[in-house]
Scaffold this motif. Structure first.
Motif, PDB file in Angstrom:
ATOM      1  N   SER A 192      -3.685  13.734   0.260  1.00  0.00           N
ATOM      2  CA  SER A 192      -3.731  12.570   1.129  1.00  0.00           C
ATOM      3  C   SER A 192      -4.590  11.479   0.507  1.00  0.00           C
ATOM      4  CB  SER A 192      -4.229  12.981   2.524  1.00  0.00           C
ATOM      5  OG  SER A 192      -4.119  11.910   3.428  1.00  0.00           O
ATOM      6  N   HIS A 193      -5.272  10.712   1.338  1.00  0.00           N
ATOM      7  CA  HIS A 193      -5.954   9.483   0.953  1.00  0.00           C
ATOM      8  C   HIS A 193      -7.339   9.423   1.589  1.00  0.00           C
ATOM      9  CE1 HIS A 193      -1.755   7.987   0.343  1.00  0.00           C
ATOM     10  NE2 HIS A 193      -1.544   8.748   1.385  1.00  0.00           N
ATOM     11  N   ASP A 238       0.806  -1.211   0.000  1.00  0.00           N
ATOM     12  CA  ASP A 238       0.000   0.000   0.000  1.00  0.00           C
ATOM     13  C   ASP A 238       0.844   1.268   0.000  1.00  0.00           C
ATOM     14  OD1 ASP A 238      -2.498   1.383   0.011  1.00  0.00           O
ATOM     15  OD2 ASP A 238      -2.186   1.787   2.143  1.00  0.00           O
ATOM     16  N   GLN A 239       1.851   1.349   0.854  1.00  0.00           N
ATOM     17  CA  GLN A 239       2.653   2.561   0.962  1.00  0.00           C
ATOM     18  C   GLN A 239       3.493   2.828  -0.282  1.00  0.00           C
ATOM     19  OE1 GLN A 239       4.901   2.144   4.556  1.00  0.00           O
ATOM     20  NE2 GLN A 239       3.111   2.399   5.864  1.00  0.00           N
ATOM     21  N   GLU A 240       3.693   1.810  -1.122  1.00  0.00           N
ATOM     22  CA  GLU A 240       4.567   1.942  -2.286  1.00  0.00           C
ATOM     23  C   GLU A 240       3.809   2.014  -3.615  1.00  0.00           C
ATOM     24  OE1 GLU A 240       7.279  -1.323  -1.959  1.00  0.00           O
ATOM     25  OE2 GLU A 240       7.962  -0.669   0.002  1.00  0.00           O
ATOM     26  N   ARG A 241       2.490   2.042  -3.565  1.00  0.00           N
ATOM     27  CA  ARG A 241       1.703   2.091  -4.801  1.00  0.00           C
ATOM     28  C   ARG A 241       1.997   3.366  -5.579  1.00  0.00           C
ATOM     29  NH1 ARG A 241      -4.005   1.926  -2.891  1.00  0.00           N
ATOM     30  NH2 ARG A 241      -4.443   2.218  -5.090  1.00  0.00           N
ATOM     31  N   ARG A 292       2.139   7.302  -3.816  1.00  0.00           N
ATOM     32  CA  ARG A 292       1.129   7.871  -4.720  1.00  0.00           C
ATOM     33  C   ARG A 292       0.778   9.307  -4.342  1.00  0.00           C
ATOM     34  NH1 ARG A 292      -0.963   4.052  -1.434  1.00  0.00           N
ATOM     35  NH2 ARG A 292      -2.900   4.423  -0.297  1.00  0.00           N
ATOM     36  N   SER A 295       1.148  13.406   2.109  1.00  0.00           N
ATOM     37  CA  SER A 295       1.349  12.136   2.813  1.00  0.00           C
ATOM     38  C   SER A 295       2.686  11.553   2.352  1.00  0.00           C
ATOM     39  CB  SER A 295       0.206  11.183   2.458  1.00  0.00           C
ATOM     40  OG  SER A 295       0.573   9.837   2.647  1.00  0.00           O
ATOM     41  N   TYR A 314       3.207   8.486   1.575  1.00  0.00           N
ATOM     42  CA  TYR A 314       2.996   7.357   0.664  1.00  0.00           C
ATOM     43  C   TYR A 314       3.353   7.780  -0.764  1.00  0.00           C
ATOM     44  CZ  TYR A 314       0.379   4.761   4.283  1.00  0.00           C
ATOM     45  OH  TYR A 314      -0.016   4.088   5.405  1.00  0.00           O
ATOM     46  N   THR A 374      -1.738  10.112   6.595  1.00  0.00           N
ATOM     47  CA  THR A 374      -1.859   8.849   5.872  1.00  0.00           C
ATOM     48  C   THR A 374      -3.316   8.374   5.966  1.00  0.00           C
ATOM     49  OG1 THR A 374      -1.185   7.516   7.758  1.00  0.00           O
ATOM     50  CG2 THR A 374       0.570   8.287   6.292  1.00  0.00           C
TER      51      THR A 374
END
Length: 149
Positions: free
Chosen positions: A101-102, A17-20, A54, A50, A52, A77
């Motif tokens: 963010s997400h 998830d964190q690397e998408r 993406r 964020s 992450y 996050t």
């Protein structure tokens, strides 16, 4: 304070998830939204992102088109408490500010600022909403416009 809350662009599902990473369609949608924001009175000089991948990629596209600086924030996050973001806004009320963010954070933060509860509204990928707050706090924001890919 003027605040834009944005969900990252469409990302692939082929990794943790964190690397998408953003898909090509995601990059294009983010670019379209960046151009809309750039032509509006909401053009930010600062972007909170964020950590992450993406979100960082989304913030990078936005920063390039809007000529804005990026600050990575660990408290935005997907499952973070929107209250932490609210606290940070109170400490550093940069305006206009773009937060990338997400879900569910973008939905719960926007709802907290507009309606003073944390249920959360849905956001499409690359969607952004512009909020205006005379004072920073729950229920103090007015939803002024939205930017759609």
């Amino acid at each position: 304070m003027q605040l834009i809350v944005m969900r990252h662009g469409e990302a692939g599902w082929h990794t943790l998830d964190q690397e998408r990473e953003l898909t090509e369609a995601g990059r294009m949608a983010v670019g379209r939204v960046a151009h809309q924001i750039g032509e509006s009175p909401w053009r930010p000089a600062l972007i909170w992102s964020s950590p992450y991948v993406r979100a960082r990629q989304t913030a990078g596209i936005m920063a390039e088109i809007l000529n804005a600086e990026i600050e990575e924030k660990p408290f935005i996050t997907p499952d973070d408490d929107p209250g932490l973001c609210l606290d940070a806004l109170l400490e550093n009320p940069a305006s206009p500010l773009l937060i990338v963010s997400h879900m569910p954070l973008v939905g719960s933060l926007s709802t907290l600022l507009v309606d003073a509860h944390r249920r959360g509204i849905p956001f499409m990928t690359a969607q952004a909403v512009a909020l205006e707050m005379p004072v920073i706090g729950p229920g103090c924001a007015d939803l002024k416009t939205q930017f759609l890919p």
